[in-house]
Write a protein that holds these residues in place. Structure first.
Motif, PDB file in Angstrom:
ATOM      1  N   ILE A  52       0.810  -1.218   0.000  1.00 23.91           N
ATOM      2  CA  ILE A  52       0.000   0.000   0.000  1.00 23.91           C
ATOM      3  C   ILE A  52       0.834   1.254   0.000  1.00 23.91           C
ATOM      4  O   ILE A  52       0.376   2.323  -0.367  1.00 23.91           O
ATOM      5  CB  ILE A  52      -0.938  -0.010   1.221  1.00 23.91           C
ATOM      6  CG1 ILE A  52      -1.971   1.115   1.118  1.00 23.91           C
ATOM      7  CG2 ILE A  52      -0.159   0.132   2.515  1.00 23.91           C
ATOM      8  CD1 ILE A  52      -3.015   1.051   2.166  1.00 23.91           C
TER       9      ILE A  52
ATOM     10  N   VAL B  48       1.967   4.060  -4.473  1.00 26.88           N
ATOM     11  CA  VAL B  48       0.796   4.440  -5.250  1.00 26.88           C
ATOM     12  C   VAL B  48       1.094   4.459  -6.724  1.00 26.88           C
ATOM     13  O   VAL B  48       0.378   3.870  -7.514  1.00 26.88           O
ATOM     14  CB  VAL B  48       0.282   5.818  -4.819  1.00 26.88           C
ATOM     15  CG1 VAL B  48      -0.863   6.266  -5.693  1.00 26.88           C
ATOM     16  CG2 VAL B  48      -0.146   5.777  -3.363  1.00 26.88           C
TER      17      VAL B  48
ATOM     18  N   ALA C 170      -4.187   1.931  -4.665  1.00 25.88           N
ATOM     19  CA  ALA C 170      -3.477   1.449  -3.478  1.00 25.88           C
ATOM     20  C   ALA C 170      -3.540  -0.077  -3.369  1.00 25.88           C
ATOM     21  O   ALA C 170      -4.329  -0.732  -4.041  1.00 25.88           O
ATOM     22  CB  ALA C 170      -4.090   2.084  -2.231  1.00 25.88           C
ATOM     23  N   GLU C 171      -2.692  -0.598  -2.495  1.00 21.88           N
ATOM     24  CA  GLU C 171      -2.702  -2.023  -2.139  1.00 21.88           C
ATOM     25  C   GLU C 171      -2.631  -2.921  -3.371  1.00 21.88           C
ATOM     26  O   GLU C 171      -3.336  -3.930  -3.467  1.00 21.88           O
ATOM     27  CB  GLU C 171      -3.935  -2.355  -1.300  1.00 21.88           C
ATOM     28  CG  GLU C 171      -4.038  -1.550  -0.021  1.00 21.88           C
ATOM     29  CD  GLU C 171      -5.254  -1.899   0.805  1.00 21.88           C
ATOM     30  OE1 GLU C 171      -5.679  -3.069   0.773  1.00 21.88           O
ATOM     31  OE2 GLU C 171      -5.775  -1.005   1.482  1.00 21.88           O
TER      32      GLU C 171
ATOM     33  N   TYR D 205      -9.380   4.730  -3.429  1.00 18.35           N
ATOM     34  CA  TYR D 205     -10.099   5.509  -2.430  1.00 18.35           C
ATOM     35  C   TYR D 205     -10.674   6.782  -3.064  1.00 18.35           C
ATOM     36  O   TYR D 205     -10.013   7.434  -3.869  1.00 18.35           O
ATOM     37  CB  TYR D 205      -9.161   5.905  -1.287  1.00 18.35           C
ATOM     38  CG  TYR D 205      -8.687   4.736  -0.446  1.00 18.35           C
ATOM     39  CD1 TYR D 205      -9.502   4.184   0.540  1.00 18.35           C
ATOM     40  CD2 TYR D 205      -7.417   4.199  -0.619  1.00 18.35           C
ATOM     41  CE1 TYR D 205      -9.071   3.116   1.318  1.00 18.35           C
ATOM     42  CE2 TYR D 205      -6.972   3.139   0.158  1.00 18.35           C
ATOM     43  CZ  TYR D 205      -7.798   2.601   1.120  1.00 18.35           C
ATOM     44  OH  TYR D 205      -7.363   1.547   1.889  1.00 18.35           O
TER      45      TYR D 205
ATOM     46  N   ASP E 204       0.768   5.177   6.467  1.00 18.18           N
ATOM     47  CA  ASP E 204       0.146   5.765   5.287  1.00 18.18           C
ATOM     48  C   ASP E 204      -1.206   6.364   5.656  1.00 18.18           C
ATOM     49  O   ASP E 204      -2.013   5.727   6.329  1.00 18.18           O
ATOM     50  CB  ASP E 204      -0.045   4.718   4.190  1.00 18.18           C
ATOM     51  CG  ASP E 204       1.279   4.217   3.640  1.00 18.18           C
ATOM     52  OD1 ASP E 204       2.113   5.053   3.291  1.00 18.18           O
ATOM     53  OD2 ASP E 204       1.459   2.990   3.573  1.00 18.18           O
TER      54      ASP E 204
ATOM     55  N   TRP F   8      -4.581   8.804   3.953  1.00 16.20           N
ATOM     56  CA  TRP F   8      -5.225   9.141   2.683  1.00 16.20           C
ATOM     57  C   TRP F   8      -6.008  10.432   2.820  1.00 16.20           C
ATOM     58  O   TRP F   8      -6.949  10.534   3.619  1.00 16.20           O
ATOM     59  CB  TRP F   8      -6.137   7.996   2.228  1.00 16.20           C
ATOM     60  CG  TRP F   8      -5.345   6.834   1.758  1.00 16.20           C
ATOM     61  CD1 TRP F   8      -4.868   5.792   2.510  1.00 16.20           C
ATOM     62  CD2 TRP F   8      -4.881   6.612   0.432  1.00 16.20           C
ATOM     63  NE1 TRP F   8      -4.147   4.940   1.730  1.00 16.20           N
ATOM     64  CE2 TRP F   8      -4.127   5.407   0.449  1.00 16.20           C
ATOM     65  CE3 TRP F   8      -5.024   7.297  -0.765  1.00 16.20           C
ATOM     66  CZ2 TRP F   8      -3.528   4.884  -0.688  1.00 16.20           C
ATOM     67  CZ3 TRP F   8      -4.425   6.783  -1.894  1.00 16.20           C
ATOM     68  CH2 TRP F   8      -3.691   5.596  -1.858  1.00 16.20           C
TER      69      TRP F   8
ATOM     70  N   GLY G 156      -8.534   9.892  -3.792  1.00 14.09           N
ATOM     71  CA  GLY G 156      -7.573   9.667  -2.732  1.00 14.09           C
ATOM     72  C   GLY G 156      -6.134   9.973  -3.128  1.00 14.09           C
ATOM     73  O   GLY G 156      -5.689   9.578  -4.198  1.00 14.09           O
TER      74      GLY G 156
ATOM     75  N   GLN H  27      -2.305   9.538  -1.465  1.00 16.77           N
ATOM     76  CA  GLN H  27      -1.582   8.849  -0.416  1.00 16.77           C
ATOM     77  C   GLN H  27      -0.447   9.719   0.121  1.00 16.77           C
ATOM     78  O   GLN H  27       0.311  10.321  -0.630  1.00 16.77           O
ATOM     79  CB  GLN H  27      -1.006   7.534  -0.946  1.00 16.77           C
ATOM     80  CG  GLN H  27      -0.288   6.699   0.088  1.00 16.77           C
ATOM     81  CD  GLN H  27       0.288   5.443  -0.521  1.00 16.77           C
ATOM     82  OE1 GLN H  27       0.461   5.358  -1.735  1.00 16.77           O
ATOM     83  NE2 GLN H  27       0.599   4.456   0.287  1.00 16.77           N
TER      84      GLN H  27
ATOM     85  N   MET I  48       2.742   9.301   2.885  1.00 18.45           N
ATOM     86  CA  MET I  48       3.494   8.382   3.741  1.00 18.45           C
ATOM     87  C   MET I  48       4.172   9.181   4.856  1.00 18.45           C
ATOM     88  O   MET I  48       4.957  10.099   4.593  1.00 18.45           O
ATOM     89  CB  MET I  48       4.539   7.624   2.920  1.00 18.45           C
ATOM     90  CG  MET I  48       5.311   6.605   3.733  1.00 18.45           C
ATOM     91  SD  MET I  48       6.345   5.518   2.702  1.00 18.45           S
ATOM     92  CE  MET I  48       7.408   6.721   1.911  1.00 18.45           C
TER      93      MET I  48
END
Length: 307
Positions: free
Chosen positions: A19, A22, A119-120, A141, A287, A289, A297, A299, A301
């Motif tokens: 995740i 991105v 993501a993810e 997201y 992380d 959002w 969304g 991201q 970090m």
């Protein structure tokens, strides 16, 4: 069990991406002599989705669409950074890019890449004697836009279908539209391929989870010692988060910090709390959002640094 004829080639695999990542890689295709494109849409391979968030009223798709067989398509353009773009359409990608063999005499020198803005992301490849299965999954997201005059119901997601021709070029076709709220898109296709005279049954699947989240207005980090005494307090606002050029926020770590309490202030006065324990060296990564003005969304970090 693999046979010698159907050996896996490590160059054919891309590791799963967590995740924290991105923006994903797309490998540059090797330079080769120009070849005419096949004009047979039935032989083209479906490779994934291109998600576009657009107003529900008075929206035009642009005039760069072409007729390909019996279908209206929009061809992809490879950018200088190796990524694909579609003229007049700003969206979030989750699709494969199958690259030709680097050695024409060795079909196993072919590689596979993918482009993603979600993501993810996880990519898996499973090779057997009867064929190869590629799977790609991720999460997108989204939430309310900042435009006061518009509500979430004034926007709609369109899942454009992305295809790849035999010689590599990509295009998309008009897809299905979805209203607000979370939903899941998943599709699997099967196709045959021939290597060294053997016919193989290959499969390709892509799954995209759309998750609606509230707008995060700010995030406050409380650094506490082992007795719960407040050592430091730092706030990251939405404007500051969206202004980050590399999507990374460095949080100075106060000496003696035993835990970090994170308070997320969400739109409409909502608050959520998360407690994190730093690693023995005092570091931690998290992380978060945020949402851009369109409600997509972004991201960020969070990384601690020693003062």
């Amino acid at each position: 069990m693999m046979t010698a004829k159907r050996r896996p080639d490590r160059r054919f695999l891309i590791p799963a991406v967590g995740i924290a990542l991105v923006l994903l890689l797309v490998l540059l295709r090797p330079v080769s002599l120009a070849r005419p494109e096949a004009q047979n849409p039935a032989q083209d391979r479906w490779v994934g989705y291109y998600m576009v968030l657009r107003p529900t009223a008075d929206y035009e798709l642009g005039g760069n669409w072409e007729t390909y067989g019996d279908t209206k398509i929009l061809n992809a353009q490879r950018q200088s950074d190796g990524r694909y773009a579609f003229t007049d359409l700003e969206g979030q990608a989750l699709f494969f890019d199958f690259l030709p063999p680097t050695d024409p005499e060795d079909p196993y020198s072919a590689t596979v890449a993918f482009q993603s803005d979600v993501a993810e992301v996880v990519h898996n490849t499973h090779i057997t004697d009867t064929g190869t299965t590629h799977s790609l999954s991720g999460k997108l997201y989204f939430g309310p836009a900042t435009t006061p005059a518009l509500s979430q119901q004034d926007y709609i997601w369109t899942a454009f279908q992305v295809y790849q021709r035999e010689y590599g070029s990509l295009y998309l076709t008009r897809g299905q539209s979805y209203g607000s709220g979370g939903f899941i898109l998943k599709q699997e296709t099967k196709y045959t391929s021939t290597i060294n005279g053997s016919t193989l049954q290959d499969a390709l699947s892509v799954e995209l989870r759309m998750e609606e989240i509230p707008r995060l207005e700010s995030c406050t980090f409380f650094q506490l010692d082992e007795n719960g005494t407040l050592l430091d307090q730092t706030t990251l606002t939405e404007a500051e988060a969206l202004a980050l050029t590399d999507g990374s926020y460095q949080l100075p770590l106060a000496e003696g910090t035993d835990c970090i309490l994170i308070r997320q202030d969400e739109e409409r006065d909502g608050q959520t709390y998360t407690t994190l324990t730093p690693q023995p060296d005092g570091s931690f990564t998290r992380d978060l959002w945020f949402l851009d003005e369109r409600g997509i969304g972004v991201q960020v970090m969070i990384q601690t640094i020693s003062e």
